[in-house]
Design a protein around this motif. Structure first.
Motif, short mmCIF file in Angstrom:
data_model
loop_
_atom_site.label_atom_id
_atom_site.label_comp_id
_atom_site.label_asym_id
_atom_site.label_seq_id
_atom_site.Cartn_x
_atom_site.Cartn_y
_atom_site.Cartn_z
N LYS A 238 0.74 -1.26 -0.20
CA LYS A 238 -0.05 -0.09 -0.09
C LYS A 238 0.86 1.24 -0.02
CE LYS A 238 -4.21 -1.52 -0.07
NZ LYS A 238 -4.77 -1.14 -1.63
N GLU B 258 -2.75 8.40 4.17
CA GLU B 258 -3.46 7.36 3.91
C GLU B 258 -2.99 5.90 4.27
OE1 GLU B 258 -6.33 8.82 -0.03
OE2 GLU B 258 -4.09 8.55 -0.21
N GLY B 259 -1.82 5.72 3.97
CA GLY B 259 -1.14 4.55 4.08
C GLY B 259 -0.75 4.02 5.50
N LEU C 36 -0.48 4.83 -1.81
CA LEU C 36 -1.32 5.81 -1.12
C LEU C 36 -0.43 6.85 -0.71
CD1 LEU C 36 -3.29 3.21 1.00
CD2 LEU C 36 -4.08 4.40 -1.14
N TYR D 180 -4.18 2.87 6.75
CA TYR D 180 -4.60 1.73 6.23
C TYR D 180 -3.77 0.55 7.12
CZ TYR D 180 -5.43 -1.97 2.72
OH TYR D 180 -5.94 -3.09 2.40
#
Ligand code: CO8
Length: 262
Positions: free
Chosen positions: A218, A226-227, A222, A230
């Motif tokens: 990811k 966001e990463g 991202l 996540y």
């Protein structure tokens, strides 16, 4: 052991699926039928509860010398576009959830370089021969090389390699962070290192290793926030796995964890 024409499959260590590209006549050039077999073998291992990690390797001379130029030569734009030529190559990167290790000796050119770059961990010999020589054939990389190589080594170096078709060595791959480790010796030695790592990974909980691969991947897609979000969600989710309880309890009790893979 499967029965394929262009690849060999075996399980040389507990939990480890090994795929050897075996088309010596053409330096392991990746023709479409070879890719069908590779994808089938990958999916089989990915779906096999006994398997925890997968290795892709080639021969002493060639990991893979690219897509099959003789197969590509007569293709028209319409044929390539309508049939979405090369699309099946994305199966490894898009679908396979277990960790995949590339053990590279010899040539890894064009699609062969791109296949190695799709793997989660890359090991190579010092004199492995990487490159994106497509420009010499009047074309450009088609298996993700322009994207993955650029993310790995930066724009200027990737531009130089892709625009000149100049090769780079396994030693370079190590120095630039393309390879996790450069191994002294040949194919057997690099495969030995890959097998050790694969066995280690296969010795952990499958739930955790698949989640670890997912979150690291990811990071390539991202934004940082966001990463991290996540990762946090999946980290939270693992409190629902049996294996996290098993792992943490075993630590407290000074025992070796017996993973349930649940
Ligand atoms: N395709 C088809 N056949 C090949 C390929 C190939 N990529 N590479 C080698 N071969 C064949 C040769 O034609 C030769 O066959 P024959 O004996 O019938 O003449 C045999 O393999 C042995 O090769 P050489 O005699 O050339 O061996 P050398 O040791 O002299 O040279 C090289 C080795 C330098 C690796 C040389 O074979 C070479 O330059 N190969 C082509 C490398 C190349 O350009 N690769 C990029 C291909 S383009 C590509 O991959 C586009 C990617 C598209 C997306 C892919 C999706 C991931």
């Amino acid at each position: 052991t499967g029965s394929y024409e262009h690849i060999l499959t075996s399980t040389p260590k507990p939990g480890v699926g090994l795929i050897t590209i075996n088309r010596p006549k053409a330096l392991n050039a990746l023709c479409s039928p070879l890719f069908v077999e590779l994808n089938e073998a990958l999916s089989k291992y990915d779906n096999d509860k006994e398997i925890g990690a997968i290795i892709i390797t080639g021969s002493e001379k060639a990991f893979a010398a690219g897509a099959d130029i003789k197969e590509m030569a007569p293709l028209s734009f319409a044929a390539a576009y309508n049939d979405n030529f090369i699309a099946p190559w994305s199966h490894l990167a898009n679908t396979i959830r277990k960790p995949v290790i590339a053990a590279v000796a010899g040539h890894a050119l064009g699609g062969g370089c791109e296949l190695a770059l799709m793997c989660d961990i890359l090991y190579c010999t010092a004199n492995a021969n990487f490159g994106q020589p497509e420009i010499k054939l009047g074309t450009i990389p088609g298996g993700g090389g322009s994207q993955r190589l650029t993310r790995l080594i930066g724009k200027s170096k990737a531009m130089e390699l892709i625009l000149t078709g100049k090769n780079f060595s396994g030693k370079d791959a190590g120095e630039w962070g393309v390879a996790a480790q450069v191994v002294d010796g040949g194919k057997d030695e690099v495969l030995e290192v890959a097998l050790k790592t694969a066995e280690t990974i296969a010795g952990y909980s499958r739930v955790a290793t698949v989640a670890a691969k997912e979150v690291v991947n990811k990071s390539q897609e991202l934004s940082l926030k966001e990463g991290v979000d996540y990762e946090r969600r999946l980290f939270h989710a693992l409190f629902g796995s049996k294996d996290q309880t098993i792992g943490m309890t075993a630590f407290a009790e000074k025992k070796k964890p017996e993973w349930s893979n649940e």
